[in-house]
Design an enzyme around this catalytic site. Structure first.
Site, PDB file in Angstrom:
ATOM      1  N   VAL A 100      41.271  49.200  53.309  1.00 47.98           N
ATOM      2  CA  VAL A 100      40.210  50.218  53.333  1.00 47.98           C
ATOM      3  C   VAL A 100      38.995  49.709  54.105  1.00 47.98           C
ATOM      4  O   VAL A 100      37.956  50.339  54.126  1.00 47.98           O
ATOM      5  CB  VAL A 100      39.801  50.607  51.880  1.00 47.98           C
ATOM      6  N   HIS A 116      45.404  53.936  51.394  1.00 43.56           N
ATOM      7  CA  HIS A 116      44.496  53.786  50.253  1.00 43.56           C
ATOM      8  C   HIS A 116      43.088  54.259  50.570  1.00 43.56           C
ATOM      9  O   HIS A 116      42.157  53.961  49.824  1.00 43.56           O
ATOM     10  CB  HIS A 116      44.477  52.321  49.777  1.00 43.56           C
TER      11      HIS A 116
HETATM   12  N1  APR Z   1      48.116  35.877  57.690  1.00 49.09           N
HETATM   13  C1  APR Z   1      49.185  36.482  57.111  1.00 49.09           C
HETATM   14  N2  APR Z   1      49.273  36.732  55.785  1.00 49.09           N
HETATM   15  C2  APR Z   1      48.232  36.352  55.027  1.00 49.09           C
HETATM   16  C3  APR Z   1      47.083  35.713  55.551  1.00 49.09           C
HETATM   17  C4  APR Z   1      47.056  35.484  56.941  1.00 49.09           C
HETATM   18  N3  APR Z   1      46.011  34.883  57.527  1.00 49.09           N
HETATM   19  N4  APR Z   1      46.222  35.459  54.516  1.00 49.09           N
HETATM   20  C5  APR Z   1      46.809  35.940  53.411  1.00 49.09           C
HETATM   21  N5  APR Z   1      48.008  36.466  53.707  1.00 49.09           N
HETATM   22  C6  APR Z   1      48.941  37.160  52.828  1.00 49.09           C
HETATM   23  C7  APR Z   1      49.059  36.579  51.453  1.00 49.09           C
HETATM   24  O1  APR Z   1      50.067  35.570  51.434  1.00 49.09           O
HETATM   25  C8  APR Z   1      49.489  37.807  50.644  1.00 49.09           C
HETATM   26  O2  APR Z   1      50.903  37.949  50.684  1.00 49.09           O
HETATM   27  O3  APR Z   1      48.417  38.456  52.640  1.00 49.09           O
HETATM   28  C9  APR Z   1      48.856  38.961  51.388  1.00 49.09           C
HETATM   29  C10 APR Z   1      47.657  39.558  50.672  1.00 49.09           C
HETATM   30  O4  APR Z   1      48.145  40.112  49.477  1.00 49.09           O
HETATM   31  P1  APR Z   1      47.137  40.946  48.554  1.00 49.09           P
HETATM   32  O5  APR Z   1      45.870  40.204  48.369  1.00 49.09           O
HETATM   33  O6  APR Z   1      47.942  41.356  47.360  1.00 49.09           O
HETATM   34  O7  APR Z   1      46.773  42.225  49.422  1.00 49.09           O
HETATM   35  P2  APR Z   1      47.661  43.520  49.658  1.00 49.09           P
HETATM   36  O8  APR Z   1      49.103  43.189  49.734  1.00 49.09           O
HETATM   37  O9  APR Z   1      47.062  44.223  50.828  1.00 49.09           O
HETATM   38  O10 APR Z   1      47.358  44.373  48.331  1.00 49.09           O
HETATM   39  C11 APR Z   1      47.879  45.672  48.281  1.00 49.09           C
HETATM   40  O11 APR Z   1      46.634  46.062  46.237  1.00 49.09           O
HETATM   41  O12 APR Z   1      44.617  45.654  45.218  1.00 49.09           O
HETATM   42  C12 APR Z   1      45.396  46.636  45.822  1.00 49.09           C
HETATM   43  O13 APR Z   1      44.708  48.561  46.969  1.00 49.09           O
HETATM   44  C13 APR Z   1      44.690  47.160  47.033  1.00 49.09           C
HETATM   45  O14 APR Z   1      45.561  47.647  49.228  1.00 49.09           O
HETATM   46  C14 APR Z   1      45.556  46.685  48.189  1.00 49.09           C
HETATM   47  C15 APR Z   1      46.918  46.556  47.547  1.00 49.09           C
END
Ligand code: APR
Length: 244
Positions: A100, A116
């Site tokens: 977002v 989202h």
């Molecule tokens: N490059 C690639 N992957 C990365 C990096 C990077 N530099 N840094 C972190 N990651 C990966 C992490 O290993 C993890 O698997 O990004 C992922 C982030 O996961 P989350 O924090 O769970 O985020 P996301 O998957 O987008 O969450 C989904 O959950 O909280 C809700 O609505 C919110 O949109 C969000 C949804």
């Protein structure tokens, strides 16, 4: 990479990319889970604790203003910019994001499905009108709609349904994709996490880019370990060589 060499893509191929918080991590935007996540920040935790339904209160907007102010100091990174290059190259490239933060738009992506929502927009709980709120800090907290009602962030909260037409478009693209990239998501939130699984089942090559294995890893065609801002440009270079 042998797999990349076998892809029989052309400029008309339907390419879909699904992104999560990891694509913005190297821009300085905290992810949601695990190390470097937003919840390691005490201010974020305290503010998030005061945010809640009906989502158009001072408490909610203080949390979102904290996030908006942080993101306003971040720039799109090479991963965002590579996705713009791919959108410019392929006639049928679509980006589906869970984020977002608005960084894909700021990078120049145009064909973006925001599953989202977008924290740079507000929505009136009374009449549903969506209003751009591009400036932080906001003039008033909460921001007030022209009808007099306090706006809420145009962001899907846990337990709320996604916009039906956005979800249906995302499902349709996932069913038809030839190549489906899933970048920087932990894959724990539905329905976003179901999209790469649907794409794979429908015959797409699904390539994951993540710094660590995820729950999606066993189900994708290829999982590339690394940071999105480093891996994606290289992956795009390899892909370009295979396109006739
Ligand atoms: N490059 C690639 N992957 C990365 C990096 C990077 N530099 N840094 C972190 N990651 C990966 C992490 O290993 C993890 O698997 O990004 C992922 C982030 O996961 P989350 O924090 O769970 O985020 P996301 O998957 O987008 O969450 C989904 O959950 O909280 C809700 O609505 C919110 O949109 C969000 C949804």
């Amino acid at each position: 990479m042998v797999l990349i060499g076998k892809l029989n893509l052309n400029r008309k191929s339907l390419i879909v990319a699904l992104t999560g918080a990891g694509v913005s991590a190297e821009s300085g935007v905290p992810i949601f889970r695990g190390r470097g996540s937003m919840w390691e920040n005490e201010t974020a935790r305290n503010l998030a604790g005061k945010s809640g339904p009906p989502w158009n209160t001072r408490g909610t907007w203080e949390f979102y203003e904290w996030r908006r102010e942080l993101v306003s100091r971040c720039e799109p990174n090479a991963a965002h910019l590579t996705l713009v290059e791919m959108e410019d190259f392929f006639y049928n490239f679509y980006l589906i994001t869970q984020n977002v933060d608005g960084l894909h738009h700021r990078a120049g992506s145009r064909k973006v499905l925001e599953l989202h929502g977008n924290m740079w927009k507000g929505r009136c709980p009374r009449d549903g009108e969506i209003v751009d709120l591009p400036k932080t800090p906001l003039e008033t907290i909460p921001p007030i709609h022209s009808c007099g009602e306090a706006l809420r962030p145009h962001v899907v909260q846990f337990g709320e349904p996604l916009e039906q037409k956005t979800l249906e478009a995302a499902l349709d693209l996932s069913r038809r994709a030839e190549l489906f990239l899933v970048i920087g998501t932990s894959g724990v939130v539905s329905p976003a996490r179901d999209l790469p699984l649907l794409a794979r089942k429908s015959g797409a090559v699904v390539i994951e880019v993540n710094r660590e294995p995820t729950v999606l890893t066993p189900y994708v065609t290829l999982s590339i370990r690394g940071m999105a801002a480093e891996i994606l440009p290289k992956l795009w270079e390899d892909l370009k060589k295979t396109i006739n």
